[in-house]
Scaffold this motif. Structure first.
Motif, PDB file in Angstrom:
ATOM      1  N   ALA A 400       0.839  -1.192   0.000  1.00  0.00           N
ATOM      2  CA  ALA A 400       0.000   0.000   0.000  1.00  0.00           C
ATOM      3  C   ALA A 400       0.874   1.241   0.000  1.00  0.00           C
ATOM      4  CB  ALA A 400      -0.892  -0.001   1.243  1.00  0.00           C
ATOM      5  N   PRO A 401       0.831   2.041  -1.063  1.00  0.00           N
ATOM      6  CA  PRO A 401       1.490   3.345  -0.987  1.00  0.00           C
ATOM      7  C   PRO A 401       0.591   4.295  -0.193  1.00  0.00           C
ATOM      8  CG  PRO A 401       0.575   2.990  -3.188  1.00  0.00           C
ATOM      9  CD  PRO A 401       0.183   1.805  -2.360  1.00  0.00           C
ATOM     10  N   VAL A 402       1.072   4.716   0.939  1.00  0.00           N
ATOM     11  CA  VAL A 402       0.253   5.509   1.866  1.00  0.00           C
ATOM     12  C   VAL A 402       0.481   7.000   1.589  1.00  0.00           C
ATOM     13  CG1 VAL A 402       0.037   6.105   4.311  1.00  0.00           C
ATOM     14  CG2 VAL A 402       0.245   3.700   3.624  1.00  0.00           C
ATOM     15  N   PRO A 403      -0.611   7.748   1.376  1.00  0.00           N
ATOM     16  CA  PRO A 403      -0.426   9.129   0.919  1.00  0.00           C
ATOM     17  C   PRO A 403       0.302  10.043   1.901  1.00  0.00           C
ATOM     18  CG  PRO A 403      -2.750   8.686   1.424  1.00  0.00           C
ATOM     19  CD  PRO A 403      -2.031   7.371   1.447  1.00  0.00           C
ATOM     20  N   LEU A 404       0.246   9.754   3.201  1.00  0.00           N
ATOM     21  CA  LEU A 404       0.937  10.636   4.147  1.00  0.00           C
ATOM     22  C   LEU A 404       2.444  10.488   4.091  1.00  0.00           C
ATOM     23  CD1 LEU A 404      -1.205  10.670   7.436  1.00  0.00           C
ATOM     24  CD2 LEU A 404      -0.581  12.657   6.045  1.00  0.00           C
ATOM     25  N   TYR A 405       2.931   9.287   3.738  1.00  0.00           N
ATOM     26  CA  TYR A 405       4.394   9.153   3.809  1.00  0.00           C
ATOM     27  C   TYR A 405       5.068   8.447   2.632  1.00  0.00           C
ATOM     28  CZ  TYR A 405       3.019   4.777   6.257  1.00  0.00           C
ATOM     29  OH  TYR A 405       2.444   3.596   6.624  1.00  0.00           O
ATOM     30  N   ASN A 406       4.328   7.791   1.787  1.00  0.00           N
ATOM     31  CA  ASN A 406       5.006   7.198   0.628  1.00  0.00           C
ATOM     32  C   ASN A 406       5.095   8.223  -0.499  1.00  0.00           C
ATOM     33  OD1 ASN A 406       3.713   4.116   1.559  1.00  0.00           O
ATOM     34  ND2 ASN A 406       5.873   4.392   1.118  1.00  0.00           N
ATOM     35  N   SER A 407       6.130   8.064  -1.319  1.00  0.00           N
ATOM     36  CA  SER A 407       6.365   9.029  -2.407  1.00  0.00           C
ATOM     37  C   SER A 407       6.283   8.308  -3.754  1.00  0.00           C
ATOM     38  CB  SER A 407       7.750   9.646  -2.241  1.00  0.00           C
ATOM     39  OG  SER A 407       8.733   8.628  -2.333  1.00  0.00           O
ATOM     40  N   PHE A 408       6.173   9.102  -4.808  1.00  0.00           N
ATOM     41  CA  PHE A 408       6.253   8.541  -6.157  1.00  0.00           C
ATOM     42  C   PHE A 408       7.642   7.915  -6.359  1.00  0.00           C
ATOM     43  CE2 PHE A 408       2.781  11.558  -6.470  1.00  0.00           C
ATOM     44  CZ  PHE A 408       1.860  10.872  -7.235  1.00  0.00           C
ATOM     45  N   GLU A 409       8.640   8.557  -5.765  1.00  0.00           N
ATOM     46  CA  GLU A 409       9.995   8.009  -5.893  1.00  0.00           C
ATOM     47  C   GLU A 409      10.097   6.620  -5.250  1.00  0.00           C
ATOM     48  OE1 GLU A 409      13.161  10.617  -4.635  1.00  0.00           O
ATOM     49  OE2 GLU A 409      14.655   9.009  -4.788  1.00  0.00           O
ATOM     50  N   ASP A 410       9.458   6.430  -4.081  1.00  0.00           N
ATOM     51  CA  ASP A 410       9.440   5.087  -3.458  1.00  0.00           C
ATOM     52  C   ASP A 410       8.946   4.053  -4.472  1.00  0.00           C
ATOM     53  OD1 ASP A 410      10.142   5.985  -0.904  1.00  0.00           O
ATOM     54  OD2 ASP A 410       8.088   5.969  -0.119  1.00  0.00           O
ATOM     55  N   ILE A 411       7.889   4.449  -5.183  1.00  0.00           N
ATOM     56  CA  ILE A 411       7.255   3.499  -6.107  1.00  0.00           C
ATOM     57  C   ILE A 411       8.170   3.209  -7.293  1.00  0.00           C
ATOM     58  CG2 ILE A 411       5.313   3.207  -7.698  1.00  0.00           C
ATOM     59  CD1 ILE A 411       3.650   4.897  -5.641  1.00  0.00           C
ATOM     60  N   ALA A 412       8.789   4.239  -7.836  1.00  0.00           N
ATOM     61  CA  ALA A 412       9.695   4.034  -8.973  1.00  0.00           C
ATOM     62  C   ALA A 412      10.881   3.165  -8.549  1.00  0.00           C
ATOM     63  CB  ALA A 412      10.169   5.381  -9.509  1.00  0.00           C
ATOM     64  N   ARG A 413      11.417   3.443  -7.369  1.00  0.00           N
ATOM     65  CA  ARG A 413      12.555   2.633  -6.883  1.00  0.00           C
ATOM     66  C   ARG A 413      12.122   1.187  -6.678  1.00  0.00           C
ATOM     67  NH1 ARG A 413      16.975   5.371  -6.303  1.00  0.00           N
ATOM     68  NH2 ARG A 413      16.843   7.611  -5.912  1.00  0.00           N
ATOM     69  N   PHE A 414      10.937   1.025  -6.127  1.00  0.00           N
ATOM     70  CA  PHE A 414      10.401  -0.340  -5.969  1.00  0.00           C
ATOM     71  C   PHE A 414      10.327  -1.032  -7.329  1.00  0.00           C
ATOM     72  CE2 PHE A 414       6.528  -2.868  -6.586  1.00  0.00           C
ATOM     73  CZ  PHE A 414       6.864  -3.985  -5.829  1.00  0.00           C
ATOM     74  N   GLY A 415       9.831  -0.316  -8.335  1.00  0.00           N
ATOM     75  CA  GLY A 415       9.669  -0.909  -9.663  1.00  0.00           C
ATOM     76  C   GLY A 415      11.006  -1.406 -10.217  1.00  0.00           C
ATOM     77  N   LEU A 416      12.039  -0.595 -10.050  1.00  0.00           N
ATOM     78  CA  LEU A 416      13.357  -0.993 -10.576  1.00  0.00           C
ATOM     79  C   LEU A 416      13.884  -2.224  -9.828  1.00  0.00           C
ATOM     80  CD1 LEU A 416      14.926   2.542 -11.143  1.00  0.00           C
ATOM     81  CD2 LEU A 416      14.047   0.941 -12.876  1.00  0.00           C
ATOM     82  N   ILE A 417      13.679  -2.252  -8.512  1.00  0.00           N
ATOM     83  CA  ILE A 417      14.153  -3.403  -7.718  1.00  0.00           C
ATOM     84  C   ILE A 417      13.363  -4.651  -8.096  1.00  0.00           C
ATOM     85  CG2 ILE A 417      14.313  -4.360  -5.380  1.00  0.00           C
ATOM     86  CD1 ILE A 417      14.908  -1.444  -4.427  1.00  0.00           C
ATOM     87  N   LEU A 418      12.025  -4.470  -8.268  1.00  0.00           N
ATOM     88  CA  LEU A 418      11.189  -5.619  -8.636  1.00  0.00           C
ATOM     89  C   LEU A 418      11.669  -6.191  -9.983  1.00  0.00           C
ATOM     90  CD1 LEU A 418       8.607  -7.331  -8.091  1.00  0.00           C
ATOM     91  CD2 LEU A 418       7.321  -5.608  -9.378  1.00  0.00           C
ATOM     92  N   GLN A 419      11.956  -5.290 -10.890  1.00  0.00           N
ATOM     93  CA  GLN A 419      12.402  -5.712 -12.229  1.00  0.00           C
ATOM     94  C   GLN A 419      13.713  -6.504 -12.146  1.00  0.00           C
ATOM     95  OE1 GLN A 419      11.626  -2.830 -15.298  1.00  0.00           O
ATOM     96  NE2 GLN A 419      13.745  -3.006 -15.967  1.00  0.00           N
TER      97      GLN A 419
END
Ligand code: PLP
Length: 423
Positions: A400-419
Motif C-alpha cells: 500500500a502506498p500511503v499518501p501521508l508518507y510514501n512518495s512517487f519516488e518510493d514506487i519508482a525505486r520499488f519498480g526498478l528493484i522488482l524488475q
C-alpha cells in the motif's frame, strides 16, 4: 526490453505535490543507511515523529501530578477520550457523538455484536464475506455459539465466483435478499484485507435494512485509507483499529461508530462506569445512567499512554486537510504503482496479476499482486534490497502506498528493484 520507469519523473511528481512534505513527519526503518521502501502501512503504519513527545507529555504530567493529572494534566485524563470525538468523526464521516476510541478492534466487534446481533426466532443468520480476516470470523462464529445458534448454518459467507478473486456486489445483495427474514445482521470488512477490494457500503447497508437486518462493517483496512460517510449511509455500527492506516502504534486503541438512532433505543449492551453520565459518574451511584451517546458503550477509563500517540497521529490527518485531500493523492499514487507494475510485467515478460479492482470506487490504496511463476526468492530479493511488503504464499504481494508518507519516488525505486529481482 527496457521499462521506462524513471526516478527523475517520479521525483518531479513528488516536487509538484504539496502533500509530499508530510513524509518528513514519519520515521522510516533504515536499510543500509537509507529509508527502507516501506509499503506495509496496511499492516502497521509508520511512527509519527510527534509520537515520542506526545507520550513524554503524559509521562511528565503523571510524574508531576500523580492522580491529580486526571484534572491538572495538560490534557486532563478525566476527559481524555473526548479529545478524539471530532477527529474520529472526520475520519469516518460521523457525528462526534457517534464515535469513541476504546479497547481494541476484536473486543469492540464483540461489544457491538452484543448490541447488533440479537438472534430471535428464525431471524438469526449473519452474512459476512468468505475469507474475512480470521479474527472477525472467530468473533462471528463464537457469537453465534454464545447465543445457542448453529455456527455451521447461521453464518452465511459470500465467496467470489469460481475462477474469480473478487466478491460481486450483486452476489452480496442477492444473498441478503435470499436470507430475508432469517437475516439478523450483516457484518463485512469495508476493504478486504487480502484483495484490497472496497465494498459498496451504502448498497449493502440499504439491502440489509430492506430485509429488516442490522448492518455494520469492520473498517480495519478502510479507516484512514478511504473517505467514509457512515452517518449519512445509515450504517448501524462499525469498528476499526488504529495501528494500520491510522499510524497509532502496535496494538493501539481501537475505535467504534454507532449510529445516533441507536444511542437510546434500548439495545442490549454491556456496560461499565465510563459509559455512565459524566456529570454524575463520580457520585459512584450504584445505578447506571447512560451517557446517551456512543460513549455509553465505553467501559473503562482511557488508556492515555497509547491514546496519546493516536491523538498525535490524528492531528497529522487534520493538518494534511483530511481524508478527501489524502484520498486524491492516494489514488494518484496507487495508479502510479499499478502502471509501474505493468511496466515491470512487460519488461520482464512476467504475469504480474493485480487482483485488486482497478476501478477507483472499488479500492483504497492497497494493491494485491499475484506474481505468477515466482516464488519466495522474489520476496527475499525484495527484502534484501530494502523493500518492505507483505508476502503470502503462493506468490501474493500485498502493498500500500500511503499518501501521508510514501512518495512517487518510493514506487519508482520499488519498480526498478522488482524488475531486477524477477528471474
Ligand atoms: C487487522 C485486523 C484485525 C486485528 O484485530 P485486533 O483485534 O486489532 O488484533 C481484525 N480484523 C480485521 C479485518 C483486520 O484487518
Amino acid at each position: 526490453m527496457q521499462s521506462q520507469i524513471s526516478i527523475s519523473e517520479a521525483q518531479a511528481l513528488d516536487a509538484a505535490d504539496p502533500l509530499s512534505r508530510f513524509r518528513e513527519q514519519f520515521i522510516f526503518p533504515q536499510h543500509n543507511g537509507y529509508n527502507a521502501l516501506y509499503f506495509t502501512g496496511n499492516s502497521l503504519g509508520l511512527q509519527p515523529t510527534s509520537a515520542k513527545e506526545a507520550l513524554q507529555v503524559e509521562l511528565d504530567d503523571w510524574a508531576e501530578h500523580g492522580v491529580e493529572g486526571h484534572f491538572r494534566a495538560r490534557h486532563p485524563w478525566m476527559h481524555y477520550h473526548e479529545l478524539f470525538s471530532e477527529k474520529l468523526a472526520a475520519i469516518v464521516g460521523a457525528k462526534p457523538s457517534e464515535v469513541v476510541a476504546m479497547n481494541a478492534l476484536t473486543v469492540n466487534l464483540h461489544l457491538l455484536l452484543v448490541s447488533f446481533y440479537n438472534p430471535q426466532g428464525s431471524r438469526k443468520k449473519i452474512i459476512c464475506e468468505a475469507k474475512a480476516f480470521p479474527s472477525d470470523r472467530y468473533a462471528l462464529l463464537s457469537q453465534i455459539a454464545f447465543h445457542g445458534g448453529n455456527p455451521d448454518t447461521d453464518l452465511i459467507e459470500i465467496a467470489p465466483r469460481d475462477g474469480e478473486n473478487l466478491i460481486r456486489l450483486e452476489d452480496v445483495l442477492s444473498a441478503i435478499d435470499g436470507a430475508g427474514e432469517k437475516l439478523a445482521t450483516v457484518m463485512m470488512g469495508g476493504v478486504n484485507y487480502y484483495t484490497g477490494q472496497l465494498h459498496d457500503l451504502k448498497a449493502i447497508t440499504d439491502a440489509a435494512h430492506g430485509v429488516g437486518a442490522m448492518c455494520g462493517f469492520d473498517l480495519a483496512h478502510a479507516a484512514g485509507n478511504v473517505p467514509l460517510q457512515l452517518h449519512e449511509m445509515e450504517v448501524d455500527f462499525a469498528c476499526w483499529c488504529t495501528y494500520k492506516y491510522l499510524n497509532s502504534g502496535p496494538g493501539s486503541v481501537g475505535g467504534l461508530f454507532i449510529h445516533e438512532k441507536h444511542h437510546n433505543a434500548g439495545l442490549p449492551r454491556l456496560e461499565g462506569w465510563w459509559g455512565h453520565d459524566k456529570e454524575t459518574r463520580f457520585k459512584m451511584d450504584p445505578d447506571y445512567l447512560s451517557m446517551g451517546t456512543a460513549e455509553s458503550w465505553q467501559m473503562s477509563n482511557a488508556p492515555v499512554l497509547n491514546m496519546a500517540i493516536h491523538l498525535a497521529s490524528l492531528k497529522i490527518f487534520e493538518d494534511a486537510g483530511g481524508m478527501d485531500v489524502l484520498r486524491e493523492r492516494a489514488l494518484r499514487l496507487t495508479d502510479y504503482l499499478e502502471q509501474t507494475i505493468e511496466k515491470v510485467a512487460e519488461a520482464t515478460s512476467t504475469n504480474l496479476e493485480i487482483i485488486t479492482p482497478s476501478n477507483h470506487s472499488e479500492r483504497g490504496c492497497q494493491l494485491s499482486i499475484v506474481a505468477h511463476g515466482q516464488g519466495r526468492e522474489l520476496f527475499e530479493k525484495l527484502s534484501a534490497n530494502g523493500v518492505i511488503v507483505d508476502w503470502r504464499e503462493p506468490a501474493v504481494i500485498r502493498m500500500a502506498p500511503v499518501p501521508l508518507y510514501n512518495s512517487f519516488e518510493d514506487i519508482a525505486r520499488f519498480g526498478l528493484i522488482l524488475q531486477d529481482s524477477i528471474n
